[in-house]
Design a protein around this motif. Structure first.
Motif, short mmCIF file in Angstrom:
data_model
loop_
_atom_site.label_atom_id
_atom_site.label_comp_id
_atom_site.label_asym_id
_atom_site.label_seq_id
_atom_site.Cartn_x
_atom_site.Cartn_y
_atom_site.Cartn_z
N HIS A 1 0.83 -1.22 0.00
CA HIS A 1 0.00 0.00 0.00
C HIS A 1 0.86 1.27 0.00
CE1 HIS A 1 -3.38 -2.65 0.76
NE2 HIS A 1 -2.70 -3.17 1.77
N ILE A 2 1.80 1.31 -0.94
CA ILE A 2 2.68 2.47 -1.08
C ILE A 2 2.61 3.02 -2.50
CG2 ILE A 2 4.26 1.81 0.78
CD1 ILE A 2 6.14 0.66 -1.35
N ARG A 3 3.03 4.26 -2.66
CA ARG A 3 2.98 4.90 -3.98
C ARG A 3 4.36 5.19 -4.56
NH1 ARG A 3 -0.14 9.99 -2.59
NH2 ARG A 3 0.89 9.55 -0.64
N HIS A 4 5.41 4.96 -3.77
CA HIS A 4 6.77 5.24 -4.24
C HIS A 4 7.68 4.07 -3.89
CE1 HIS A 4 4.87 9.13 -3.27
NE2 HIS A 4 5.37 9.46 -4.43
N LEU A 5 8.53 3.73 -4.83
CA LEU A 5 9.52 2.67 -4.60
C LEU A 5 10.90 3.24 -4.92
CD1 LEU A 5 8.43 -0.66 -6.33
CD2 LEU A 5 8.93 -0.31 -3.92
N THR A 6 11.84 2.96 -4.05
CA THR A 6 13.20 3.33 -4.38
C THR A 6 13.77 2.26 -5.30
OG1 THR A 6 13.99 2.23 -2.39
CG2 THR A 6 13.62 4.61 -2.25
N VAL A 7 14.60 2.69 -6.22
CA VAL A 7 15.32 1.77 -7.09
C VAL A 7 16.75 1.82 -6.56
CG1 VAL A 7 15.96 1.19 -9.45
CG2 VAL A 7 13.77 2.33 -9.00
N GLN A 8 17.22 0.65 -6.11
CA GLN A 8 18.51 0.66 -5.42
C GLN A 8 19.32 -0.59 -5.72
OE1 GLN A 8 15.94 0.93 -1.88
NE2 GLN A 8 17.40 -0.49 -0.92
N GLU A 9 20.61 -0.40 -5.60
CA GLU A 9 21.55 -1.52 -5.65
C GLU A 9 22.20 -1.54 -4.28
OE1 GLU A 9 24.02 -0.84 -9.08
OE2 GLU A 9 22.53 -1.73 -10.42
N GLY A 10 21.85 -2.54 -3.49
CA GLY A 10 22.30 -2.57 -2.09
C GLY A 10 21.63 -1.43 -1.36
N ASP A 11 22.45 -0.63 -0.66
CA ASP A 11 21.88 0.53 0.03
C ASP A 11 22.17 1.84 -0.73
OD1 ASP A 11 24.56 0.86 0.57
OD2 ASP A 11 24.39 0.36 2.70
N LYS A 12 22.51 1.71 -2.00
CA LYS A 12 22.78 2.89 -2.84
C LYS A 12 21.54 3.20 -3.69
CE LYS A 12 26.21 4.69 -6.15
NZ LYS A 12 25.56 5.95 -6.20
N LEU A 13 21.06 4.42 -3.56
CA LEU A 13 19.89 4.87 -4.32
C LEU A 13 20.26 5.12 -5.78
CD1 LEU A 13 16.90 5.88 -4.16
CD2 LEU A 13 17.85 8.17 -3.78
N MET A 14 19.56 4.46 -6.67
CA MET A 14 19.80 4.61 -8.12
C MET A 14 18.71 5.48 -8.78
SD MET A 14 22.48 2.84 -8.15
CE MET A 14 22.89 2.79 -9.88
N GLY A 15 17.52 5.45 -8.20
CA GLY A 15 16.40 6.19 -8.77
C GLY A 15 15.15 5.98 -7.94
N LEU A 16 14.05 6.45 -8.50
CA LEU A 16 12.77 6.39 -7.81
C LEU A 16 11.70 6.12 -8.85
CD1 LEU A 16 11.61 7.04 -4.90
CD2 LEU A 16 11.17 9.33 -5.78
N VAL A 17 10.71 5.33 -8.49
CA VAL A 17 9.58 5.10 -9.40
C VAL A 17 8.31 5.23 -8.57
CG1 VAL A 17 9.55 2.57 -9.16
CG2 VAL A 17 8.70 3.61 -11.23
#
Length: 169
Positions: A34-50
């Motif tokens: 029940h969320i509207r945002h997902l982080t796109v990540q490799e490990g604990d490094k943020l790559m993007g957002l969707v």
């Protein structure tokens, strides 16, 4: 009293997927949690957002091109994710972060500390803060005796407007 900081209201349990995950996987994960945002990540490094909106827009675009529902299975987050995402420090002020979200019309800010994704703060977190503050205010007002109120404390704008109109006649 110290101002509230982002780490006090953020979600520490960040739900994310790698850039290679499909749009279908992202949609399922969002629905499940029940969320509207997902982080796109490799490990604990943020790559993007969707966001949910990004997935819907990609799906709508595929329908216009005559593709069937397989589109979400065939495309990766890396193709639609927002790169160069604005982030916030866990030590940033809550008020400043809220003002930034409102000004930029963002739904969330990933929280990054020393290059590591440590949380996410969303518009829902700020609504929770607002509700809490309203409850505190209601409690304080209920504890005041009626003779402690000034006329200015009470919201009589509707009544006063009507009185002003009558006086003007």
């Amino acid at each position: 009293m110290m101002p509230a900081i982002v780490s006090e209201i953020m979600s520490h349990n960040v739900i994310g997927l790698p850039p290679s995950a499909t749009l279908a996987e992202a949609r399922t994960l969002m629905q499940r949690h029940h969320i509207r945002h997902l982080t796109v990540q490799e490990g604990d490094k943020l790559m993007g957002l969707v966001s949910q909106r990004d997935i819907l827009a990609a799906q709508e675009s595929s329908l216009e091109k005559g593709n069937n529902g397989a589109f979400l299975q065939q495309h990766q987050l890396s193709e639609v994710m927002i790169k160069g995402v604005t982030t916030v420090s866990p030590r940033a002020g809550v008020r400043e972060a809220a003002l930034y979200l409102q000004k930029c019309k963002y739904g969330c800010l990933p929280v990054v500390d020393k290059g590591k994704l440590v949380g996410i703060v969303t518009d829902s977190d700020f609504v929770t803060v607002a509700i809490h503050l309203l409850e505190v205010l209601d409690t304080q007002l209920a504890e005041q005796s009626p003779d402690e109120f000034d006329d200015d404390d009470l919201d009589l704008a509707m009544t006063r407007e009507g009185e002003d109109e009558q006086e003007a006649r």
